[in-house]
Scaffold this motif. Structure first.
Motif, mmCIF file in Angstrom:
data_model
loop_
_atom_site.group_PDB
_atom_site.id
_atom_site.type_symbol
_atom_site.label_atom_id
_atom_site.label_comp_id
_atom_site.label_asym_id
_atom_site.label_seq_id
_atom_site.Cartn_x
_atom_site.Cartn_y
_atom_site.Cartn_z
ATOM 1 N N ASP A 22 12.945 -39.159 34.784
ATOM 2 C CA ASP A 22 11.645 -39.596 34.279
ATOM 3 C C ASP A 22 11.652 -39.510 32.756
ATOM 4 O O ASP A 22 12.301 -38.626 32.181
ATOM 5 C CB ASP A 22 10.521 -38.711 34.821
ATOM 6 C CG ASP A 22 10.264 -38.937 36.302
ATOM 7 O OD1 ASP A 22 10.817 -39.921 36.845
ATOM 8 O OD2 ASP A 22 9.531 -38.139 36.906
ATOM 9 N N THR B 265 5.621 -30.735 34.146
ATOM 10 C CA THR B 265 5.149 -31.030 32.801
ATOM 11 C C THR B 265 3.688 -30.631 32.687
ATOM 12 O O THR B 265 2.980 -30.528 33.705
ATOM 13 C CB THR B 265 5.330 -32.526 32.460
ATOM 14 O OG1 THR B 265 5.023 -32.742 31.081
ATOM 15 C CG2 THR B 265 4.423 -33.390 33.314
ATOM 16 N N VAL C 93 8.435 -30.204 29.215
ATOM 17 C CA VAL C 93 8.961 -30.040 30.575
ATOM 18 C C VAL C 93 9.289 -28.578 30.788
ATOM 19 O O VAL C 93 10.016 -27.967 29.994
ATOM 20 C CB VAL C 93 10.211 -30.909 30.795
ATOM 21 C CG1 VAL C 93 10.811 -30.643 32.175
ATOM 22 C CG2 VAL C 93 9.862 -32.387 30.637
ATOM 23 N N HIS D 226 10.630 -38.402 29.139
ATOM 24 C CA HIS D 226 9.958 -37.214 28.630
ATOM 25 C C HIS D 226 8.617 -37.619 28.043
ATOM 26 O O HIS D 226 8.542 -38.545 27.233
ATOM 27 C CB HIS D 226 10.814 -36.537 27.542
ATOM 28 C CG HIS D 226 11.864 -35.642 28.092
ATOM 29 N ND1 HIS D 226 11.727 -34.281 28.168
ATOM 30 C CD2 HIS D 226 13.081 -35.930 28.630
ATOM 31 C CE1 HIS D 226 12.813 -33.761 28.701
ATOM 32 N NE2 HIS D 226 13.646 -34.748 28.994
ATOM 33 N N PRO D 227 7.541 -36.941 28.429
ATOM 34 C CA PRO D 227 6.230 -37.281 27.866
ATOM 35 C C PRO D 227 6.216 -37.072 26.358
ATOM 36 O O PRO D 227 6.935 -36.225 25.825
ATOM 37 C CB PRO D 227 5.275 -36.300 28.563
ATOM 38 C CG PRO D 227 6.015 -35.822 29.763
ATOM 39 C CD PRO D 227 7.469 -35.851 29.399
ATOM 40 N N SER E 130 4.353 -32.367 38.669
ATOM 41 C CA SER E 130 5.795 -32.438 38.916
ATOM 42 C C SER E 130 6.473 -33.425 37.969
ATOM 43 O O SER E 130 5.883 -34.423 37.542
ATOM 44 C CB SER E 130 6.056 -32.843 40.368
ATOM 45 O OG SER E 130 5.496 -34.116 40.630
ATOM 46 N N TRP E 131 7.717 -33.137 37.631
ATOM 47 C CA TRP E 131 8.535 -34.010 36.783
ATOM 48 C C TRP E 131 9.923 -34.073 37.398
ATOM 49 O O TRP E 131 10.466 -33.059 37.845
ATOM 50 C CB TRP E 131 8.609 -33.441 35.359
ATOM 51 C CG TRP E 131 9.282 -34.344 34.373
ATOM 52 C CD1 TRP E 131 8.712 -35.357 33.658
ATOM 53 C CD2 TRP E 131 10.664 -34.308 33.972
ATOM 54 N NE1 TRP E 131 9.627 -35.959 32.846
ATOM 55 C CE2 TRP E 131 10.841 -35.341 33.011
ATOM 56 C CE3 TRP E 131 11.754 -33.518 34.324
ATOM 57 C CZ2 TRP E 131 12.075 -35.577 32.409
ATOM 58 C CZ3 TRP E 131 12.987 -33.766 33.732
ATOM 59 C CH2 TRP E 131 13.131 -34.788 32.774
ATOM 60 N N HIS E 132 10.494 -35.267 37.445
ATOM 61 C CA HIS E 132 11.783 -35.446 38.102
ATOM 62 C C HIS E 132 12.831 -35.878 37.082
ATOM 63 O O HIS E 132 12.532 -36.586 36.118
ATOM 64 C CB HIS E 132 11.676 -36.498 39.212
ATOM 65 C CG HIS E 132 10.683 -36.160 40.264
ATOM 66 N ND1 HIS E 132 10.970 -35.360 41.340
ATOM 67 C CD2 HIS E 132 9.373 -36.503 40.391
ATOM 68 C CE1 HIS E 132 9.912 -35.220 42.093
ATOM 69 N NE2 HIS E 132 8.916 -35.900 41.547
#
Length: 367
Positions: free
Chosen positions: A284, A229, A247, A286-287, A279-281
């Motif tokens: 998680d 992200t 993302v 979503h921002p 990093s984004w998993h």
């Protein structure tokens, strides 16, 4: 300059490289000032040729210094990038070992986290800067020819025009233009004109940021991370703002908004961009991408106006420092005070931080 060379360290390589080319820009502009001082007492084309010939020797001295020190500083920048990449590696927990059975085919060679990242990590520095800085040095060595043509043509034009101007007026106008723009005629591939020092600052910072991002991306991929992200950054431009909170994936992925290459092609990580990736998993949240507000627009435009005023101040300080013409120096002082007044009002009204070092011809860097 050789006295400081032993004190250079990788931590200061980037700033030292920028400072080196700022020094070169100042030295060449100082030579211009001496040349125009000679031209005020010159008579005819022979005196002009002699004055330009002296500038040619100054160009050679400057470029010899750049040729000697640039490769070492670039190597130090690359080594700094590799060290930072290895630091990132140490922060990544190792993967659990995979159970091995007798019937299982041999695993492909695993990524060696102890090896330098080499090509990927330093690609931007090696490709971009080694080529671009070499082109700049070649450009400096052609300045005396361009200056001779410009000065001779400008003088001849004003000689035949019945507008009340004299050859001295033509030379004064040309001197102001050259001192303001530094290495005249330096144009990038997009057709934009740059001062040498401003262009090198942009190129070095952009290449260093790109190299760090590439190194980080390579290590994350080796650890099995393929989704990322884009964090929020203050005073971002409208293009990059659209990608904040999105993302991104290395390859097309249904969980991602786009691939990294698609984001880059759309304008993310443009020159001078300071955005990174984290990093984004899967799983998680979503921002929140947020929405471009009127306040964001005001701050962005104000920040660009601030950069413009800083460039204007630097340009006039160059004229003040290197011109021997009393009238030009007086006009430069007046313009500096006017630009500084605008800058004070701008930072007061918007809350932007005033960076006084960016108002200096040497960008606040020391050799």
């Amino acid at each position: 300059m050789t006295g400081q060379e032993e004190q250079e360290s990788p931590r200061t390589a980037q700033a030292t490289l920028i400072g080196l080319y700022v020094w070169a820009d100042g030295q060449w502009t100082m030579g211009l000032g001496r040349l125009f001082k000679r031209l005020r007492h010159a008579h005819g084309i022979i005196d002009l040729q002699a004055a330009v010939h002296l500038l040619q020797h100054e160009e050679r001295r400057i470029v010899d210094t750049l040729n000697t020190r640039t490769p070492r500083l670039l190597n130090m920048m690359e080594q700094e990038t590799l060290r930072e990449a290895r630091t990132v590696v140490r922060r990544i927990p190792p993967k659990p070992p995979t159970p091995v059975t007798l019937l299982e085919p041999p695993e492909p060679p695993r990524f060696d986290f102890t090896m330098p990242l080499g090509e990927r990590a330093t690609m931007a520095i090696h490709t971009d800067l080694r080529t671009e800085l070499k082109d700049i040095r070649a450009r400096i060595l052609r300045q005396h020819d361009d200056l001779y043509k410009l000065t001779a043509a400008g003088s001849a034009t004003h000689e035949v025009m019945a507008n009340g101007d004299t050859i001295k007026d033509a030379q004064r106008t040309m001197m102001r233009d050259l001192l303001t723009h530094g290495v005249t005629g330096f144009t990038d591939t997009a057709g934009r004109r740059w001062q040498l020092s401003s262009y090198v600052e942009m190129a070095v910072r952009t290449a260093a940021m790109r190299a760090r991002n590439e190194a980080h991306l390579t290590v994350m991929q080796a650890a099995g991370i393929t989704l990322f992200t884009v964090p929020t950054h203050m005073h971002t431009c409208p293009v990059c703002f659209a990608w904040q909170g999105k993302v991104l994936s290395v390859t097309p992925d249904a969980q991602a908004d786009a691939t990294i290459e698609e984001a880059r092609a759309a304008g993310l990580w443009h020159p001078n961009c300071e955005h990174t990736i984290t990093s984004w998993h899967a799983g998680d949240p979503h921002p929140d991408p947020g929405e471009w507000s009127e306040r964001d627009d005001v701050l962005w435009k104000a920040s660009q106006h601030q950069r413009e005023l800083e460039r204007d101040i630097r340009a006039q300080k160059r004229v003040l420092a290197y011109s021997g013409e009393p009238l030009m120096r007086q006009q430069a002082r007046q313009r500096i005070r006017g630009y500084q007044r605008q800058l004070r009002d701008l930072t007061h009204d918007t809350g932007l931080l005033r960076r006084s070092h960016r108002e200096q011809p040497d960008l606040g860097l020391r050799r």
